[in-house]
Design a protein around this motif. Structure first.
Motif, PDB file in Angstrom:
ATOM      1  N   LYS A  76       0.816  -1.218   0.000  1.00  0.00           N
ATOM      2  CA  LYS A  76       0.000   0.000   0.000  1.00  0.00           C
ATOM      3  C   LYS A  76       0.850   1.269   0.000  1.00  0.00           C
ATOM      4  O   LYS A  76       0.315   2.364   0.205  1.00  0.00           O
ATOM      5  N   ASN A  77       2.148   1.125  -0.202  1.00  0.00           N
ATOM      6  CA  ASN A  77       3.100   2.241  -0.179  1.00  0.00           C
ATOM      7  C   ASN A  77       3.100   2.968   1.165  1.00  0.00           C
ATOM      8  O   ASN A  77       3.248   4.185   1.221  1.00  0.00           O
ATOM      9  N   ASN A  78       2.910   2.218   2.242  1.00  0.00           N
ATOM     10  CA  ASN A  78       2.987   2.753   3.600  1.00  0.00           C
ATOM     11  C   ASN A  78       4.192   2.188   4.336  1.00  0.00           C
ATOM     12  O   ASN A  78       4.161   2.042   5.553  1.00  0.00           O
ATOM     13  N   ALA A  79       5.238   1.874   3.618  1.00  0.00           N
ATOM     14  CA  ALA A  79       6.404   1.256   4.247  1.00  0.00           C
ATOM     15  C   ALA A  79       7.077   2.209   5.225  1.00  0.00           C
ATOM     16  O   ALA A  79       7.556   1.788   6.273  1.00  0.00           O
ATOM     17  N   PHE A  80       7.077   3.490   4.916  1.00  0.00           N
ATOM     18  CA  PHE A  80       7.695   4.477   5.794  1.00  0.00           C
ATOM     19  C   PHE A  80       6.620   5.143   6.629  1.00  0.00           C
ATOM     20  O   PHE A  80       6.279   6.307   6.441  1.00  0.00           O
ATOM     21  N   SER A  81       6.086   4.361   7.567  1.00  0.00           N
ATOM     22  CA  SER A  81       5.054   4.880   8.467  1.00  0.00           C
ATOM     23  C   SER A  81       5.307   4.348   9.869  1.00  0.00           C
ATOM     24  O   SER A  81       6.106   3.434  10.073  1.00  0.00           O
ATOM     25  N   ASP A  82       4.585   4.935  10.808  1.00  0.00           N
ATOM     26  CA  ASP A  82       4.721   4.479  12.191  1.00  0.00           C
ATOM     27  C   ASP A  82       4.150   3.073  12.373  1.00  0.00           C
ATOM     28  O   ASP A  82       4.542   2.365  13.296  1.00  0.00           O
ATOM     29  N   VAL A  87       5.195  -2.655  13.766  1.00  0.00           N
ATOM     30  CA  VAL A  87       5.272  -4.060  13.350  1.00  0.00           C
ATOM     31  C   VAL A  87       6.667  -4.614  13.625  1.00  0.00           C
ATOM     32  O   VAL A  87       6.813  -5.736  14.136  1.00  0.00           O
ATOM     33  N   LEU A  88       7.699  -3.853  13.316  1.00  0.00           N
ATOM     34  CA  LEU A  88       9.066  -4.305  13.588  1.00  0.00           C
ATOM     35  C   LEU A  88       9.320  -4.451  15.086  1.00  0.00           C
ATOM     36  O   LEU A  88      10.015  -5.369  15.518  1.00  0.00           O
ATOM     37  N   LYS A  89       8.726  -3.578  15.873  1.00  0.00           N
ATOM     38  CA  LYS A  89       8.851  -3.702  17.331  1.00  0.00           C
ATOM     39  C   LYS A  89       8.174  -4.985  17.806  1.00  0.00           C
ATOM     40  O   LYS A  89       8.704  -5.684  18.670  1.00  0.00           O
ATOM     41  N   ASN A  90       7.017  -5.307  17.244  1.00  0.00           N
ATOM     42  CA  ASN A  90       6.329  -6.542  17.621  1.00  0.00           C
ATOM     43  C   ASN A  90       7.128  -7.778  17.226  1.00  0.00           C
ATOM     44  O   ASN A  90       7.191  -8.752  17.983  1.00  0.00           O
ATOM     45  N   ILE A  91       7.752  -7.746  16.060  1.00  0.00           N
ATOM     46  CA  ILE A  91       8.590  -8.868  15.619  1.00  0.00           C
ATOM     47  C   ILE A  91       9.779  -9.027  16.565  1.00  0.00           C
ATOM     48  O   ILE A  91      10.139 -10.140  16.953  1.00  0.00           O
ATOM     49  N   LYS A  92      10.380  -7.907  16.960  1.00  0.00           N
ATOM     50  CA  LYS A  92      11.503  -7.948  17.902  1.00  0.00           C
ATOM     51  C   LYS A  92      11.068  -8.551  19.231  1.00  0.00           C
ATOM     52  O   LYS A  92      11.753  -9.408  19.788  1.00  0.00           O
ATOM     53  N   LYS A 147      12.646   4.375  11.789  1.00  0.00           N
ATOM     54  CA  LYS A 147      12.207   5.534  12.575  1.00  0.00           C
ATOM     55  C   LYS A 147      12.999   6.775  12.194  1.00  0.00           C
ATOM     56  O   LYS A 147      12.430   7.863  12.045  1.00  0.00           O
ATOM     57  N   GLU A 148      14.319   6.626  12.005  1.00  0.00           N
ATOM     58  CA  GLU A 148      15.136   7.765  11.590  1.00  0.00           C
ATOM     59  C   GLU A 148      14.771   8.232  10.189  1.00  0.00           C
ATOM     60  O   GLU A 148      14.738   9.434   9.919  1.00  0.00           O
ATOM     61  N   ALA A 149      14.464   7.292   9.296  1.00  0.00           N
ATOM     62  CA  ALA A 149      14.055   7.668   7.935  1.00  0.00           C
ATOM     63  C   ALA A 149      12.724   8.411   7.953  1.00  0.00           C
ATOM     64  O   ALA A 149      12.542   9.384   7.209  1.00  0.00           O
ATOM     65  N   ILE A 150      11.829   7.990   8.819  1.00  0.00           N
ATOM     66  CA  ILE A 150      10.540   8.683   8.934  1.00  0.00           C
ATOM     67  C   ILE A 150      10.742  10.088   9.484  1.00  0.00           C
ATOM     68  O   ILE A 150      10.123  11.051   9.006  1.00  0.00           O
ATOM     69  N   ASP A 151      11.628  10.235  10.463  1.00  0.00           N
ATOM     70  CA  ASP A 151      11.917  11.560  11.020  1.00  0.00           C
ATOM     71  C   ASP A 151      12.535  12.473   9.975  1.00  0.00           C
ATOM     72  O   ASP A 151      12.162  13.651   9.870  1.00  0.00           O
ATOM     73  N   ILE A 152      13.470  11.960   9.188  1.00  0.00           N
ATOM     74  CA  ILE A 152      14.098  12.760   8.129  1.00  0.00           C
ATOM     75  C   ILE A 152      13.068  13.145   7.078  1.00  0.00           C
ATOM     76  O   ILE A 152      13.040  14.290   6.602  1.00  0.00           O
ATOM     77  N   LYS A 153      12.188  12.205   6.736  1.00  0.00           N
ATOM     78  CA  LYS A 153      11.156  12.487   5.734  1.00  0.00           C
ATOM     79  C   LYS A 153      10.200  13.555   6.238  1.00  0.00           C
ATOM     80  O   LYS A 153       9.829  14.456   5.484  1.00  0.00           O
ATOM     81  N   SER A 154       9.832  13.513   7.506  1.00  0.00           N
ATOM     82  CA  SER A 154       8.912  14.533   8.029  1.00  0.00           C
ATOM     83  C   SER A 154       9.598  15.887   8.109  1.00  0.00           C
ATOM     84  O   SER A 154       8.953  16.917   7.887  1.00  0.00           O
ATOM     85  N   GLU A 155      10.888  15.924   8.422  1.00  0.00           N
ATOM     86  CA  GLU A 155      11.622  17.196   8.415  1.00  0.00           C
ATOM     87  C   GLU A 155      11.675  17.781   7.015  1.00  0.00           C
ATOM     88  O   GLU A 155      11.508  18.992   6.836  1.00  0.00           O
ATOM     89  N   ASN A 156      11.924  16.944   6.020  1.00  0.00           N
ATOM     90  CA  ASN A 156      11.979  17.430   4.637  1.00  0.00           C
ATOM     91  C   ASN A 156      10.615  17.906   4.172  1.00  0.00           C
ATOM     92  O   ASN A 156      10.529  18.870   3.419  1.00  0.00           O
ATOM     93  N   ASP A 157       9.554  17.257   4.608  1.00  0.00           N
ATOM     94  CA  ASP A 157       8.221  17.713   4.231  1.00  0.00           C
ATOM     95  C   ASP A 157       7.886  19.062   4.857  1.00  0.00           C
ATOM     96  O   ASP A 157       7.196  19.873   4.250  1.00  0.00           O
ATOM     97  N   LEU A 158       8.388  19.310   6.060  1.00  0.00           N
ATOM     98  CA  LEU A 158       8.114  20.579   6.724  1.00  0.00           C
ATOM     99  C   LEU A 158       8.938  21.727   6.153  1.00  0.00           C
ATOM    100  O   LEU A 158       8.486  22.880   6.170  1.00  0.00           O
TER     101      LEU A 158
END
Length: 160
Positions: A76-82, A87-92, A147-158
């Motif tokens: 669904k192209n939601n790979a870079f989402s919270d 999900v990765l935290k649950n797998i861990k 998480k870091e990629a999502i933070d960088i993406k949100s900074e670039n969007d702002l």
């Protein structure tokens, strides 16, 4: 990512789950019965084996389901989402749980291997412990990177 590659990975996840289900249905009762034959005075050992091995199967299937959900997010192209981070935290957490269950069952495996004179049982349990630890570390690293990629993406969007 193309739909075909995630479909292939979803099929692989299902194919990973089927043999483990077969092992849970056929091999676990055989192992428990064999342990009772080794220690006839301790018939409760059968239930300890059931608890240990089935308790490790539950987080395994939860982790497979979480991986299936992650592939759905990628579709669904939601790979870079919270949601993907969760999900990765649950797998861990599932991998850590599996590791803990096998560590808790090591005295049981030691008893069986000592009586049967088969140290391979302990080696198999240790492989399961280390494999789940590797998966937990890998999921933790991916979780942090995502998480870091999502933070960088949100900074670039702002900034734009």
């Amino acid at each position: 990512m193309k739909q075909g590659s995630t479909l292939f990975l979803k099929i692989v996840i299902v194919l990973i789950g089927i043999p483990v289900l077969a092992l849970c249905i056929f091999l676990v009762p055989a192992i428990a019965n064999y342990a009772v034959e080794l220690y006839p005075d301790y018939s409760f050992i059968k239930y300890l084996i059931f608890i240990d091995l089935y308790a490790s199967a539950i987080p395994f299937y939860i982790a497979l389901y979480q991986a299936f959900k992650l592939l759905g997010y990628i579709d669904k192209n939601n790979a870079f989402s919270d949601f993907s981070v969760k999900v990765l935290k649950n797998i861990k957490n599932c991998a850590i749980t599996i590791c803990g269950v096998y560590v808790a069952g090591m005295p049981l495996y030691y008893l069986i291997s000592e009586k049967d004179d088969a140290p391979g049982i302990i080696i198999i349990a240790m492989v399961m412990i280390f494999a789940s630890m590797v998966i937990a570390v890998f999921a933790a690293v991916l979780q942090k990177l995502l998480k870091e990629a999502i933070d960088i993406k949100s900074e670039n969007d702002l900034t734009v």
